[in-house]
Design a protein around this motif. Structure first.
Motif, mmCIF file in Angstrom:
data_model
loop_
_atom_site.group_PDB
_atom_site.id
_atom_site.type_symbol
_atom_site.label_atom_id
_atom_site.label_comp_id
_atom_site.label_asym_id
_atom_site.label_seq_id
_atom_site.Cartn_x
_atom_site.Cartn_y
_atom_site.Cartn_z
ATOM 1 N N ARG A 30 0.831 -1.213 0.000
ATOM 2 C CA ARG A 30 0.000 0.000 0.000
ATOM 3 C C ARG A 30 0.858 1.253 0.000
ATOM 4 O O ARG A 30 0.550 2.237 -0.678
ATOM 5 N N SER A 40 2.404 1.554 -3.542
ATOM 6 C CA SER A 40 1.410 1.901 -4.563
ATOM 7 C C SER A 40 0.964 3.348 -4.408
ATOM 8 O O SER A 40 0.675 4.029 -5.403
ATOM 9 N N ALA A 41 0.939 3.860 -3.178
ATOM 10 C CA ALA A 41 0.594 5.270 -2.953
ATOM 11 C C ALA A 41 1.670 6.179 -3.537
ATOM 12 O O ALA A 41 1.375 7.231 -4.126
ATOM 13 N N LYS A 95 1.279 6.303 -7.317
ATOM 14 C CA LYS A 95 -0.024 6.736 -7.823
ATOM 15 C C LYS A 95 0.140 7.840 -8.860
ATOM 16 O O LYS A 95 0.853 8.819 -8.645
ATOM 17 N N GLY A 96 -0.524 7.633 -9.998
ATOM 18 C CA GLY A 96 -0.449 8.616 -11.077
ATOM 19 C C GLY A 96 0.602 8.281 -12.106
ATOM 20 O O GLY A 96 0.479 8.663 -13.279
ATOM 21 N N THR A 139 1.881 4.948 -12.388
ATOM 22 C CA THR A 139 1.793 3.518 -12.700
ATOM 23 C C THR A 139 0.341 3.067 -12.638
ATOM 24 O O THR A 139 -0.370 3.369 -11.677
#
Length: 462
Positions: A158, A161-162, A165-166, A168
């Protein structure tokens, strides 16, 4: 509740917590039966819902496994309305209290305190119970190392991925997303990790499970060393004992797979087919294909003239093309049944491909039989299993676009059954089959790991 016979012969009391849904209870019972055989002087109290216990123990008799019923949380006058995971979420609301109550009753009934907890890994809260009782906690993962790793590293995933963000998308391959994976995709992670309702009782359970697994005395899984060496190496460095003790389908042939149980004559039909020519199709007992995909798959089979054995519930047959059942009956091209003895079918010489939802049991059974796969994942760990099958182990293919279309299915059948690439798939899965079979030999890694687990359960100093 049960009472035990010959209490004086009992040396230890092990409590077992089954997660009463899908294939979880029979897999855990398979493990407990092996432990009970190895430890005849240990009594195992097996906690499960009444409905699930009735199914499991209808024909099983084992002196040192005692089934105990716990409440499923559903009041007598309650009607399930069909919400996603409704019955699971209701059970999770009462599970801890019910299991605590059950352990106390079993201790009184058997006349011995519990000395070890062997539980489905989903029951994260049993770590606290084991600490309170000052006993060992064995957390059994019914699936593969790939999905276990995704849940163990949920917080890390998490966070990464944060940060991405934008930049990928969910379909993009990401390096070093999960330790032990060279690359992975967000879209292939199990639900509840980064996608889905992250606040649902089920997702919350999985998140807490991942956070607590490091506390376990041992984490046995239904897999084998050599399948995921990098993931195994990583998890072995994080857990006190990470034990590959499978695959269970090669360790024990359950009664349901005996030839006498072939009530729909699948094997006799296969006997009349050419070697490695038949597509075996099954999506388990829980997954159900949308009507348009049933239609597309049937059309592709007919168009490619692929012989097939299809296990599908009777209700879904109405989605077949008009006249499909009559046509295949007349020309003998296919056979449609409501149930098939899967292990026995996959091991038959006529099977050339397994069209599957890629549930973990099905993946292991396909590997054990040396049969390449066409994967159409639906939920849970099936997406990440498919990633491993296609991209890491390279022993099968994912259906084009993620769902069955007539064209995409025709291409997949050709790729696995007749293209040059099919030879590579078959060679690779035969290699994994050999590794799996060596693991379950008398001195194989899975049997050695099981002996370690026996030591944990009996309290032998390691």
């Amino acid at each position: 509740m049960n009472t035990s016979n010959g209490k004086a012969t009992r040396e230890r009391h092990v409590a077992v917590f089954a997660f009463p849904f899908s294939s979880h209870p029979p897999l855990l019972l398979t493990l407990v039966r092996r432990l009970a055989t190895a430890l005849p002087n240990v009594v195992f109290s097996f906690f499960n819902t009444k409905k699930s216990n009735q199914t499991l123990f209808s024909e099983l008799s084992c002196d040192n496994i005692l089934p105990y019923d716990v409440w499923d949380g559903i009041p007598d006058d309650y009607v399930l309305v069909g919400k996603p995971q409704e019955d699971i979420n209701i059970f999770l609301g009462v599970a801890e209290e019910e299991l605590r109550r059950g352990v106390k009753l079993a201790e009184e009934d058997i006349g011995m305190k519990v000395s070890c907890l062997v539980v489905d890994a989903f029951f994260w809260f049993s770590a606290d119970m084991a600490d309170e009782m000052n006993i060992s906690w064995v957390s059994f993962w019914t699936a593969g190392a790939c999905s276990l790793s995704a849940h163990f590293y949920t917080d890390l995933i998490r966070e990464k991925s944060a940060q991405l963000k934008g930049s990928t998308g969910p379909d993009d391959e990401i390096s070093d997303l999960i330790p032990g994976f060279s690359v992975a995709r967000l879209c292939d992670l199990p639900g509840g990790v980064v996608f889905g309702n992250l606040e649902s009782p089920f997702s919350t359970m999985l998140h807490k499970m991942g956070r607590n697994l490091g506390r376990a005395t041992a984490v046995p899984i239904n897999s084998f060393q050599g399948l995921d060496p990098d993931i195994t190496k990583n998890l072995s460095s994080k857990f006190k004992l990470f034990l590959n003790i499978g695959p269970f389908n090669l360790l024990s042939k359950e009664k349901s797979q005996l030839k006498s149980s072939d009530e729909f004559s699948c094997i006799s039909w296969l006997e009349n087919q050419k070697p490695r020519s038949v597509a075996y199709i099954s999506f388990g007992t829980v997954c159900k294909l949308p009507p348009h995909e049933v239609l597309a798959l049937a059309e592709a089979l007919e168009h490619t003239k692929t012989p097939f054995l299809w296990s599908i519930n009777n209700d879904s047959k109405k989605h077949f093309p008009k006249g499909f059942l009559e046509k295949i009956s007349d020309n003998g091209m296919g056979k449609v049944v409501p149930w098939a003895p899967q292990v026995q079918v996959l091991e038959h010489f006529a099977i050339g491909v397994f069209v599957t939802h890629c549930g973990w049991n099905s993946v292991l059974e396909s590997i054990g039989a040396g049969v390449p796969m066409i994967c159409r994942p639906v939920f849970g760990d099936q997406q990440i299993n498919t990633w491993m099958v296609e991209r890491v182990w390279r022993i099968g293919v994912r259906i084009e676009g993620g769902s069955f279309t007539s064209h995409g299915t025709c291409c997949a059948l050709q790729q696995v059954l007749s293209n040059e690439s099919s030879k590579t798939l078959k060679e690779r899965i035969e290699t994994f089959k050999d590794v799996a079979q060596k693991a379950v030999e008398l001195n194989g890694s899975s049997n050695q790991n099981f002996k370690t687990l026996v030591d944990v359960v009996t309290g032998v100093s390691l």
